[in-house]
Design an enzyme around this catalytic site. Structure first.
Site, PDB file in Angstrom:
ATOM      1  N   GLU A  44       0.848  -1.185   0.000  1.00  0.00           N
ATOM      2  CA  GLU A  44       0.000   0.000   0.000  1.00  0.00           C
ATOM      3  C   GLU A  44       0.890   1.243   0.000  1.00  0.00           C
ATOM      4  O   GLU A  44       1.847   1.335   0.754  1.00  0.00           O
ATOM      5  CB  GLU A  44      -0.887  -0.008   1.247  1.00  0.00           C
ATOM      6  CG  GLU A  44      -1.808   1.177   1.363  1.00  0.00           C
ATOM      7  CD  GLU A  44      -2.702   1.128   2.592  1.00  0.00           C
ATOM      8  OE1 GLU A  44      -3.718   1.827   2.594  1.00  0.00           O
ATOM      9  OE2 GLU A  44      -2.375   0.395   3.556  1.00  0.00           O
ATOM     10  N   LYS A 110      -9.553   2.529  -2.585  1.00  0.00           N
ATOM     11  CA  LYS A 110      -9.795   1.942  -1.264  1.00  0.00           C
ATOM     12  C   LYS A 110     -11.154   2.397  -0.736  1.00  0.00           C
ATOM     13  O   LYS A 110     -11.448   3.582  -0.670  1.00  0.00           O
ATOM     14  CB  LYS A 110      -8.677   2.354  -0.310  1.00  0.00           C
ATOM     15  CG  LYS A 110      -8.751   1.709   1.050  1.00  0.00           C
ATOM     16  CD  LYS A 110      -7.529   2.114   1.874  1.00  0.00           C
ATOM     17  CE  LYS A 110      -7.555   1.535   3.270  1.00  0.00           C
ATOM     18  NZ  LYS A 110      -6.373   1.994   4.026  1.00  0.00           N
ATOM     19  N   CYS A 144      -5.587  -2.990   2.506  1.00  0.00           N
ATOM     20  CA  CYS A 144      -5.395  -2.929   3.952  1.00  0.00           C
ATOM     21  C   CYS A 144      -6.694  -3.048   4.757  1.00  0.00           C
ATOM     22  O   CYS A 144      -7.219  -4.131   4.915  1.00  0.00           O
ATOM     23  CB  CYS A 144      -4.619  -1.667   4.310  1.00  0.00           C
ATOM     24  SG  CYS A 144      -3.949  -1.678   5.979  1.00  0.00           S
TER      25      CYS A 144
END
Length: 160
Positions: A44, A110, A144
């Site tokens: 990330e 995300k 994540c």
């Protein structure tokens, strides 16, 4: 469909806010791989570290990191995937890119931003799930904190 997909995860000690140094570091690690691989997965925000100052380091989809990912994908004949900070229409995104060897790019912003770190105050949340079709495999990338919300990835309406 290929029965196996060879995936390599590449980690490195990131130099905070220095995309060029980090790209060079990853280039060395990737170029040291001698066997055939199908997918190279990077961390990330792999060019900058996880930053809450995107205004200093954000790139566009025509930026150096996207070009670098396309070059690596072409040279290694493997997909390259990882997230970077993108500025688009005045908003910052923690954007996961899946770059095919052909140069085609699939993108996923995300969805679940980490509120405890204030990520939601700096970045814009994505609204669309991505399913990448690659070598007969269907890949649903998450970034994540997205992993904490499995219903998002299990929702089958867009798997077709």
């Amino acid at each position: 469909m290929e029965s196996q997909l060879k995936i390599v995860l590449v980690q490195a000690d990131l130099v905070w806010h220095y995309p060029e140094i980090n790209r060079n570091q990853f280039s060395k690690k990737i170029n040291a791989i001698r066997e055939h691989i199908d997918v190279i997965v990077l961390p990330e925000m792999f060019t900058t570290g996880f930053s809450m100052q995107p205004e200093e380091i954000a790139e566009s989809m025509q930026g150096e990191t996207v070009k670098w990912m396309q070059k690596i994908a072409s040279e290694k004949n493997a997909a390259v995937a990882g997230s970077i900070i993108i500025l688009e229409e005045g908003k910052y995104y923690n954007r996961f890119l899946f770059v095919h060897p052909s140069g085609e790019i699939n993108k996923y912003d995300k969805r679940h931003l980490f509120t405890l770190a204030g990520e939601d105050k700096v970045y814009t949340s994505g609204a669309e799930k991505l399913i990448v079709n690659y070598k007969g495999w269907k890949i649903c990338p998450l970034v994540c904190y997205d992993l904490r919300f499995p219903v998002w990835s299990r929702n089958v309406e867009s798997y077709d």
